[in-house]
Scaffold this active site. Structure first.
Site, PDB file in Angstrom:
ATOM      1  N   ASN A  53       0.827  -1.212   0.000  1.00  0.00           N
ATOM      2  CA  ASN A  53       0.000   0.000   0.000  1.00  0.00           C
ATOM      3  C   ASN A  53       0.863   1.266   0.000  1.00  0.00           C
ATOM      4  O   ASN A  53       0.356   2.363   0.194  1.00  0.00           O
ATOM      5  CB  ASN A  53      -0.892   0.033   1.240  1.00  0.00           C
ATOM      6  CG  ASN A  53      -1.847  -1.130   1.298  1.00  0.00           C
ATOM      7  OD1 ASN A  53      -2.446  -1.489   0.289  1.00  0.00           O
ATOM      8  ND2 ASN A  53      -1.986  -1.733   2.468  1.00  0.00           N
ATOM      9  N   HIS A 139     -13.920  -1.019   6.144  1.00  0.00           N
ATOM     10  CA  HIS A 139     -12.778  -1.668   6.804  1.00  0.00           C
ATOM     11  C   HIS A 139     -13.149  -2.188   8.204  1.00  0.00           C
ATOM     12  O   HIS A 139     -13.987  -1.601   8.901  1.00  0.00           O
ATOM     13  CB  HIS A 139     -11.669  -0.625   6.922  1.00  0.00           C
ATOM     14  CG  HIS A 139     -10.345  -1.165   7.338  1.00  0.00           C
ATOM     15  ND1 HIS A 139      -9.877  -1.055   8.627  1.00  0.00           N
ATOM     16  CD2 HIS A 139      -9.385  -1.798   6.635  1.00  0.00           C
ATOM     17  CE1 HIS A 139      -8.679  -1.592   8.699  1.00  0.00           C
ATOM     18  NE2 HIS A 139      -8.354  -2.052   7.507  1.00  0.00           N
ATOM     19  N   GLU A 190     -15.834   4.462   3.243  1.00  0.00           N
ATOM     20  CA  GLU A 190     -14.507   4.698   2.679  1.00  0.00           C
ATOM     21  C   GLU A 190     -14.704   5.479   1.401  1.00  0.00           C
ATOM     22  O   GLU A 190     -15.773   5.395   0.794  1.00  0.00           O
ATOM     23  CB  GLU A 190     -13.830   3.355   2.364  1.00  0.00           C
ATOM     24  CG  GLU A 190     -13.199   2.745   3.586  1.00  0.00           C
ATOM     25  CD  GLU A 190     -12.811   1.281   3.401  1.00  0.00           C
ATOM     26  OE1 GLU A 190     -12.213   0.949   2.373  1.00  0.00           O
ATOM     27  OE2 GLU A 190     -13.119   0.486   4.290  1.00  0.00           O
ATOM     28  N   SER A 194     -11.004  -0.722   0.182  1.00  0.00           N
ATOM     29  CA  SER A 194      -9.668  -1.310   0.301  1.00  0.00           C
ATOM     30  C   SER A 194      -9.482  -2.635  -0.426  1.00  0.00           C
ATOM     31  O   SER A 194      -8.363  -2.970  -0.807  1.00  0.00           O
ATOM     32  CB  SER A 194      -9.320  -1.497   1.777  1.00  0.00           C
ATOM     33  OG  SER A 194     -10.253  -2.347   2.405  1.00  0.00           O
ATOM     34  N   ASP A 219     -13.339   7.706   5.305  1.00  0.00           N
ATOM     35  CA  ASP A 219     -12.010   7.117   5.469  1.00  0.00           C
ATOM     36  C   ASP A 219     -11.289   7.162   4.119  1.00  0.00           C
ATOM     37  O   ASP A 219     -11.682   6.479   3.177  1.00  0.00           O
ATOM     38  CB  ASP A 219     -12.171   5.673   5.970  1.00  0.00           C
ATOM     39  CG  ASP A 219     -10.838   4.988   6.253  1.00  0.00           C
ATOM     40  OD1 ASP A 219      -9.796   5.487   5.802  1.00  0.00           O
ATOM     41  OD2 ASP A 219     -10.856   3.937   6.936  1.00  0.00           O
ATOM     42  N   HIS A 222      -7.147   4.859   1.166  1.00  0.00           N
ATOM     43  CA  HIS A 222      -6.601   4.464  -0.140  1.00  0.00           C
ATOM     44  C   HIS A 222      -6.750   5.552  -1.201  1.00  0.00           C
ATOM     45  O   HIS A 222      -6.525   5.300  -2.378  1.00  0.00           O
ATOM     46  CB  HIS A 222      -7.263   3.169  -0.611  1.00  0.00           C
ATOM     47  CG  HIS A 222      -7.018   2.043   0.331  1.00  0.00           C
ATOM     48  ND1 HIS A 222      -5.844   1.314   0.324  1.00  0.00           N
ATOM     49  CD2 HIS A 222      -7.755   1.567   1.361  1.00  0.00           C
ATOM     50  CE1 HIS A 222      -5.897   0.414   1.295  1.00  0.00           C
ATOM     51  NE2 HIS A 222      -7.030   0.554   1.943  1.00  0.00           N
ATOM     52  N   LYS A 253       0.076   4.364   4.362  1.00  0.00           N
ATOM     53  CA  LYS A 253      -0.064   3.947   2.962  1.00  0.00           C
ATOM     54  C   LYS A 253       0.660   4.957   2.064  1.00  0.00           C
ATOM     55  O   LYS A 253       1.884   5.003   2.102  1.00  0.00           O
ATOM     56  CB  LYS A 253      -1.537   3.693   2.659  1.00  0.00           C
ATOM     57  CG  LYS A 253      -1.970   2.423   3.426  1.00  0.00           C
ATOM     58  CD  LYS A 253      -3.425   2.130   3.497  1.00  0.00           C
ATOM     59  CE  LYS A 253      -3.617   0.842   4.316  1.00  0.00           C
ATOM     60  NZ  LYS A 253      -4.909   0.714   4.940  1.00  0.00           N
TER      61      LYS A 253
END
Ligand SMILES: *Cc1c(COP(=O)(O)O)cnc(C)c1O
Length: 407
Positions: A53, A139, A190, A194, A219, A222, A253
């Site tokens: 990541n 997540h 998110e 993920s 979130d 990513h 990440k």
């Protein structure tokens, strides 16, 4: 003295592990003896790494390493106590200033991990009279937090905004507990998911939460570093940052270091300092981690950060173009995460092992990280991959594709 209970304890755990093995879900650690980069060394073999990541390739960047070393020299190896006792060191404050400036938020708070940020924040804000609404694929840290806070939990099918609206409409009609105005509603998603690499429609989600008076937590684990004119994340790209109550993410990440953060208003951060238990009752991150993360933010914001991000997207487009010509199921991914879905857990393990024999490391992701029967190879690209390395991957993808069909 006998060791009767100790022996029974081990026997019990062995039985449990056996059940995990039978379902092809047994996991073990692989020791890596190199830095994180496009190649990693496992068991004395150098493997092409498509699992990290570390999206912008900052984990082994000289600027981050120097910042960490400098912080160790000046502040030592450990941080001595929690932030609220005597562990609130210069590097933590500098990191938080850098994060707030980067995200263009009033304020920021650093946690020891993204997991701790999710758990601390959700549990600080929500209680048993409240309602937490989450996407089915968020997540584990968010799921755990939602359960731990004791609020009523409602889950909507992945990215299904009609179902989300049904839930918000229901939540809006719930009677308040005695002495309260109304139950608080927190919606958590998110921005980039993920394990699937697809995106949430933040603009539509913001419209819904405004309509029903819910708070929104996004979130960006990513997405930070990859999306938006200034690489702040999908909130920037979708022009929704101002309407999001709580922006969170990880420093582990694209930021290249380790730790988690929350960005938002000054009052949110003051409240979390007073109420987030994972922040209050935990030793402050070591100075090296905070300094490295801050250096990560600096690189990310720089011209170099822009060019690393551009290079990463070129790689993503190249691989997606190749995959579109094969019969891999299109996962709807639009990020650096490209899942190659195999379904069966055993099959996913076999293909991952076959690839490792060929010198390519793409791990199989299985239950409970994804649903049962949705096992996959989680392919991630980073700015460190060279054009040659991508071509090597492409050659072998053809082989895996055939392999996958054989199953
Ligand atoms: C990785 C991740 C986290 C946890 O962050 P850590 O810093 O690794 O604890 C939280 N949310 C999402 C979506 C993640 O992918």
């Amino acid at each position: 003295m006998g060791r009767h209970t100790v022996n029974q304890f081990s026997a019990e755990l062995n039985r449990r592990l056996e059940a995990i093995r039978e379902q092809n879900l047994f996991r073990e650690l692989r020791r890596v003896d190199s830095t994180q980069s496009s190649r990693i060394e496992i068991n004395g073999r150098s493997l092409l790494n498509f699992s990290s990541n570390d999206y912008l390739g900052l984990a082994d960047h000289p600027h981050l390493k120097e910042a960490a070393v400098k912080a160790v020299k000046h502040f030592g190896a450990g941080s001595g106590a929690s932030r609220l006792i005597c562990g609130s060191l210069g590097p933590h404050h500098e990191l938080e200033e850098a994060l707030a400036e980067f995200k263009q938020s009033e304020s920021a708070l650093a946690f020891s991990s993204g997991y701790a940020a999710a758990v601390g924040t959700i549990c600080a804000l929500m209680g048993k009279e409240d309602i937490v609404v989450i996407d089915k694929l968020v997540h584990a840290s968010i799921v755990d937090a939602a359960r731990l806070c004791g609020a009523k939990l409602r889950v909507y099918p992945h990215n299904n905004l009609n179902k989300l609206e049904d839930i918000l409409r229901w939540a809006d009609k719930q009677a308040p507990a005695s002495g309260k105005e109304h139950p608080r509603k927190l919606l958590v998603t998110e921005s980039v998911f993920s394990m699937d690499g697809d995106q949430a429609s933040l603009a539509e989600i913001v419209a819904l939460k405004e309509k029903y008076g819910a708070w929104l937590m996004v979130d960006e684990a990513h997405a930070t570093g990859l999306f938006g004119e200034h690489r702040r994340g999908l909130a920037e790209q979708s022009k929704t940052s101002e309407q999001i109550e709580i922006q969170m993410g990880t420093l582990g990440k694209a930021m290249g270091a380790s730790g988690g953060y929350v960005c938002g208003t000054k009052v949110l951060i003051e409240y979390l300092i007073n109420r987030a238990r994972s922040f209050i009752f935990s030793t402050a991150p070591v100075p090296a981690a905070a300094a490295a993360a801050r250096a990560g933010v600096e690189v990310l914001r720089s011209v170099e950060g822009r060019s690393r991000c551009g290079k990463l997207w070129q790689s993503v487009h190249r691989i997606k173009q190749v995959l579109n010509q094969t019969d891999w199921q299109d996962s709807g991914s639009n990020s650096a995460i490209i899942p190659l879905i195999l379904g069966d857990e055993g099959r996913a393990m076999e293909v991952a092992n076959a690839l490792r024999e060929l010198g390519i490391f793409i791990p199989a992701v299985r239950y409970p990280t994804v649903a049962r029967g949705e096992a996959r190879l989680r392919l991630t690209l980073t700015a460190s991959h060279t054009a040659d390395e991508l071509e090597t991957l492409i050659t072998h993808l053809a082989v895996i594709s055939k392999n996958a069909k054989a199953g």
